[in-house]
Design an enzyme around this catalytic site. Structure first.
Site, PDB file in Angstrom:
ATOM      1  N   ASP A  96       0.895  -1.174   0.000  1.00  0.00           N
ATOM      2  CA  ASP A  96       0.000   0.000   0.000  1.00  0.00           C
ATOM      3  C   ASP A  96       0.923   1.211   0.000  1.00  0.00           C
ATOM      4  O   ASP A  96       1.675   1.419   0.949  1.00  0.00           O
ATOM      5  CB  ASP A  96      -0.871  -0.053   1.265  1.00  0.00           C
ATOM      6  CG  ASP A  96      -1.703   1.218   1.481  1.00  0.00           C
ATOM      7  OD1 ASP A  96      -1.526   2.189   0.732  1.00  0.00           O
ATOM      8  OD2 ASP A  96      -2.520   1.205   2.425  1.00  0.00           O
ATOM      9  N   GLN A 104       2.843   4.184   2.675  1.00  0.00           N
ATOM     10  CA  GLN A 104       2.433   3.574   3.961  1.00  0.00           C
ATOM     11  C   GLN A 104       3.177   2.293   4.328  1.00  0.00           C
ATOM     12  O   GLN A 104       3.604   2.123   5.458  1.00  0.00           O
ATOM     13  CB  GLN A 104       0.919   3.290   3.920  1.00  0.00           C
ATOM     14  CG  GLN A 104       0.367   2.614   5.161  1.00  0.00           C
ATOM     15  CD  GLN A 104      -1.160   2.511   5.120  1.00  0.00           C
ATOM     16  OE1 GLN A 104      -1.850   3.499   5.217  1.00  0.00           O
ATOM     17  NE2 GLN A 104      -1.677   1.298   4.969  1.00  0.00           N
ATOM     18  N   GLY A 164      18.419  -5.596  -0.038  1.00  0.00           N
ATOM     19  CA  GLY A 164      18.592  -6.951  -0.542  1.00  0.00           C
ATOM     20  C   GLY A 164      17.342  -7.803  -0.661  1.00  0.00           C
ATOM     21  O   GLY A 164      17.268  -8.679  -1.504  1.00  0.00           O
ATOM     22  N   ASP A 195      -7.750  -7.117   0.820  1.00  0.00           N
ATOM     23  CA  ASP A 195      -7.521  -5.828   1.487  1.00  0.00           C
ATOM     24  C   ASP A 195      -8.320  -5.787   2.776  1.00  0.00           C
ATOM     25  O   ASP A 195      -9.404  -6.357   2.866  1.00  0.00           O
ATOM     26  CB  ASP A 195      -7.935  -4.665   0.574  1.00  0.00           C
ATOM     27  CG  ASP A 195      -7.499  -3.321   1.153  1.00  0.00           C
ATOM     28  OD1 ASP A 195      -6.401  -3.256   1.757  1.00  0.00           O
ATOM     29  OD2 ASP A 195      -8.240  -2.334   1.009  1.00  0.00           O
ATOM     30  N   LYS A 196      -7.745  -5.094   3.784  1.00  0.00           N
ATOM     31  CA  LYS A 196      -8.345  -4.910   5.108  1.00  0.00           C
ATOM     32  C   LYS A 196      -8.381  -6.212   5.911  1.00  0.00           C
ATOM     33  O   LYS A 196      -9.334  -6.478   6.644  1.00  0.00           O
ATOM     34  CB  LYS A 196      -9.765  -4.322   5.011  1.00  0.00           C
ATOM     35  CG  LYS A 196      -9.862  -3.028   4.219  1.00  0.00           C
ATOM     36  CD  LYS A 196      -9.141  -1.862   4.866  1.00  0.00           C
ATOM     37  CE  LYS A 196      -9.267  -0.600   4.035  1.00  0.00           C
ATOM     38  NZ  LYS A 196      -8.200  -0.449   3.013  1.00  0.00           N
ATOM     39  N   TYR A 208       0.678   0.046  15.121  1.00  0.00           N
ATOM     40  CA  TYR A 208      -0.280  -0.143  14.042  1.00  0.00           C
ATOM     41  C   TYR A 208       0.033   0.778  12.870  1.00  0.00           C
ATOM     42  O   TYR A 208       0.089   1.988  13.030  1.00  0.00           O
ATOM     43  CB  TYR A 208      -1.714   0.115  14.526  1.00  0.00           C
ATOM     44  CG  TYR A 208      -2.710  -0.044  13.411  1.00  0.00           C
ATOM     45  CD1 TYR A 208      -2.931  -1.297  12.842  1.00  0.00           C
ATOM     46  CD2 TYR A 208      -3.389   1.050  12.889  1.00  0.00           C
ATOM     47  CE1 TYR A 208      -3.808  -1.445  11.788  1.00  0.00           C
ATOM     48  CE2 TYR A 208      -4.273   0.906  11.834  1.00  0.00           C
ATOM     49  CZ  TYR A 208      -4.474  -0.342  11.297  1.00  0.00           C
ATOM     50  OH  TYR A 208      -5.347  -0.490  10.239  1.00  0.00           O
ATOM     51  N   LYS A 255      -3.287  -2.534   7.883  1.00  0.00           N
ATOM     52  CA  LYS A 255      -3.378  -3.994   7.893  1.00  0.00           C
ATOM     53  C   LYS A 255      -2.444  -4.575   6.832  1.00  0.00           C
ATOM     54  O   LYS A 255      -2.023  -3.892   5.915  1.00  0.00           O
ATOM     55  CB  LYS A 255      -4.833  -4.374   7.632  1.00  0.00           C
ATOM     56  CG  LYS A 255      -5.458  -5.368   8.585  1.00  0.00           C
ATOM     57  CD  LYS A 255      -4.875  -5.462   9.946  1.00  0.00           C
ATOM     58  CE  LYS A 255      -5.339  -6.665  10.731  1.00  0.00           C
ATOM     59  NZ  LYS A 255      -4.736  -6.713  12.072  1.00  0.00           N
ATOM     60  N   SER A 312      -4.824 -30.893 -12.632  1.00  0.00           N
ATOM     61  CA  SER A 312      -3.993 -32.095 -12.779  1.00  0.00           C
ATOM     62  C   SER A 312      -3.004 -32.322 -11.630  1.00  0.00           C
ATOM     63  O   SER A 312      -1.834 -31.999 -11.727  1.00  0.00           O
ATOM     64  CB  SER A 312      -3.275 -32.157 -14.128  1.00  0.00           C
ATOM     65  OG  SER A 312      -2.835 -30.918 -14.552  1.00  0.00           O
ATOM     66  N   ARG A 315      -9.685   0.374  10.824  1.00  0.00           N
ATOM     67  CA  ARG A 315      -8.493   0.577  11.659  1.00  0.00           C
ATOM     68  C   ARG A 315      -7.785  -0.734  12.007  1.00  0.00           C
ATOM     69  O   ARG A 315      -7.067  -0.803  13.003  1.00  0.00           O
ATOM     70  CB  ARG A 315      -8.862   1.356  12.942  1.00  0.00           C
ATOM     71  CG  ARG A 315      -9.404   2.734  12.639  1.00  0.00           C
ATOM     72  CD  ARG A 315      -9.934   3.468  13.852  1.00  0.00           C
ATOM     73  NE  ARG A 315     -10.615   4.677  13.430  1.00  0.00           N
ATOM     74  CZ  ARG A 315     -10.007   5.840  13.191  1.00  0.00           C
ATOM     75  NH1 ARG A 315      -8.705   5.941  13.351  1.00  0.00           N
ATOM     76  NH2 ARG A 315     -10.693   6.885  12.788  1.00  0.00           N
TER      77      ARG A 315
HETATM   78  P1  13P Z   1      -5.053  -0.428   5.027  1.00  0.00           P
HETATM   79  O1  13P Z   1      -4.109  -1.394   5.669  1.00  0.00           O
HETATM   80  O2  13P Z   1      -5.778  -1.032   3.866  1.00  0.00           O
HETATM   81  O3  13P Z   1      -4.335   0.859   4.677  1.00  0.00           O
HETATM   82  O4  13P Z   1      -6.190  -0.091   6.062  1.00  0.00           O
HETATM   83  C1  13P Z   1      -5.915   0.736   7.124  1.00  0.00           C
HETATM   84  C2  13P Z   1      -7.085   1.130   7.939  1.00  0.00           C
HETATM   85  O5  13P Z   1      -6.860   1.558   9.059  1.00  0.00           O
HETATM   86  C3  13P Z   1      -8.441   1.049   7.434  1.00  0.00           C
HETATM   87  O6  13P Z   1      -9.391   1.556   8.330  1.00  0.00           O
HETATM   88 MG    MG Z   2      -4.884  -1.931   2.269  1.00  0.00          MG
HETATM   89 MG    MG Z   3      -3.982   2.300   3.411  1.00  0.00          MG
HETATM   90 MG    MG Z   4      -2.590  -2.308   4.612  1.00  0.00          MG
END
Ligand code: 13P
Ligand code: MG
Ligand code: MG
Ligand code: MG
Ligand code: 13P
Ligand code: MG
Length: 379
Positions: free
Chosen positions: A11, A94, A103, A131-132, A228, A231, A242, A265
């Site tokens: 991300d 992010q 590496g 995602d999420k 945090y 995610k 096969s 979150r």
């Molecule tokens: P992402 O990991 O997809 O950026 O989500 C973060 C988040 O806090 C969503 O509420």
């Molecule tokens: Mg994401």
């Molecule tokens: Mg994000």
């Molecule tokens: Mg993420």
């Protein structure tokens, strides 16, 4: 021909918030990948998007953990991040948790799933991208694909699959892994991988000849960063047909939604909704968590595809059921079990709240457990 299929994702900025990736950023990542094909580093390269995450799907002959291939992915994400910063996208860069590439992208934020194999006369594969949510989201479907004959008929019908599969399970807390062979050790496997906050299936191998069948990304951002930072949003590669599960057997677990951690979150449980590429844009309460399935036929290393495998009305029911589960869980608001349990919240602000209130707790009843579950000293 022995080829390596590498899927590396990150991300690098959300458009808008955490709901999707911006087309200009995706275009830049594609250009860097395409240039590497022209330069001969890669045989082929495709780019997938799920929510605010971008994945490079690459074929080459450099083996797994190749510095050149990992370096190329890092460069693509760095170039994309420059555009994300210019557009002031949300959380630009992010998942790039390090300033410089050293590496291998493992431990630096991006998620990695890669495998090396001899290309078969026909080589269908599926790349899943969510995602999420967290890597352990793959535990349940991998069990059903490779160890549950009620979902994967091939385990009974195909003689090549009849001896079962071996699961490599990672303890994400210690970094240690264990290999468990099914069906013999099925219940040991389930005892571990049902503990989704700790264990994640890393790879699956065919017992009859040791062929690699599936690989998942197991990177956990909060354990790398110590806080945090979004995610993990994992990827997974599964080989089909096969001697491996058929495409339909690989997709079947997703026809019945189940509950995974992630969502708003990264702090909530919610249903994993299988969607077509165009609906991989989680917005309701930043979710619910999404998964896409990209099917490819590999021909001399070239990626023929992708086919958008969840773009099928046969998955409408799963999507409807996921909506219903989302409604029921949302009714719980900030209350568990919609919100994750306190141990899972330790990378958020919750420990700070508990620390702030610590001096204000007084003995009200003897012998009870404290707010974090610890036994209070009542002497
Ligand atoms: P992402 O990991 O997809 O950026 O989500 C973060 C988040 O806090 C969503 O509420
Ligand atoms: Mg994401
Ligand atoms: Mg994000
Ligand atoms: Mg993420
Ligand atoms: P077709 O006859 O459509 O090729 O299907 C074969 C099959 O085995 C489907 O699972
Ligand atoms: Mg056919």
């Amino acid at each position: 021909m022995k080829i390596t299929l590498s899927v590396i994702k990150a991300d690098i900025g959300g458009y808008v918030g955490h709901s999707a990736a911006h087309p200009e950023v995706v275009q830049k990542v594609k250009e860097v990948g395409q240039k590497a094909v022209e330069d001969g580093l890669l045989i082929d390269c495709d780019v997938l998007v799920c929510g605010d995450d971008i994945a490079l799907v690459m074929t080459h002959t450099h083996g797994v953990d190749s510095e050149k291939v990992h370096g190329l992915a890092w460069k693509a994400f760095e170039e994309g991040t420059k555009i994300a910063k210019k557009l002031k996208l949300y959380g630009a860069g992010q998942d790039l948790l390090s300033d410089t590439f050293s590496g291998n992208v493992k431990g630096m934020g991006p998620g990695v799933a890669e495998m090396e194999f001899e290309e078969r006369p026909s080589e269908p594969v599926v790349v899943f991208f969510a995602d999420k949510t967290a890597p352990s989201a793959w535990n349940l479907p991998l069990y059903e694909m490779f160890a549950d004959p009620m979902v994967c008929a091939g385990l009974v019908i195909d003689p090549k699959m009849h001896e079962g599969f071996t699961f490599e399970v990672l303890d994400t807390f210690t970094g240690k892994a264990v290999k468990l062979s099914t069906p013999a050790e099925l219940y040991d496997l389930l005892a571990l991988i049902g503990t989704v906050e700790r264990y994640a299936v890393k790879s699956v191998w065919r017992n009859s000849d040791g062929e690699i069948a599936a690989v998942a990304s197991t990177q956990r951002l909060s354990l790398i960063a110590g806080k945090y930072v979004g995610k993990d949003d994992p990827v997974m590669i599964v080989r089909a047909q096969s001697g491996f599960p058929a495409i339909g057997e690989i997709l079947e677990p997703f026809a019945r939604p189940w509950i995974v951690e992630g969502w708003m979150r990264g702090s909530h449980n919610g249903p994993l909704m299988p969607v077509s590429f165009r609906y991989a844009t989680p917005t309701r309460f930043d979710g619910p968590p999404r998964v896409i399935a990209a099917g490819y036929q590999i021909a001399e290393g070239k990626l023929i595809g992708p086919r958008d495998l969840f773009d099928d009305p046969a998955f409408d029911k799963a999507r409807e059921q996921a909506q219903m589960i989302a409604d029921v869980l949302r009714r719980q608001g900030i209350f568990e079990p919609h919100r994750l349990p306190s141990e899972e919240m330790e990378y958020t602000t919750l420990p700070k709240i508990l620390a702030k209130l610590e001096g204000r707790f007084y003995e009200a009843e003897a012998g009870k457990k404290g707010p974090s579950g610890e036994h209070l000293d009542v002497d």
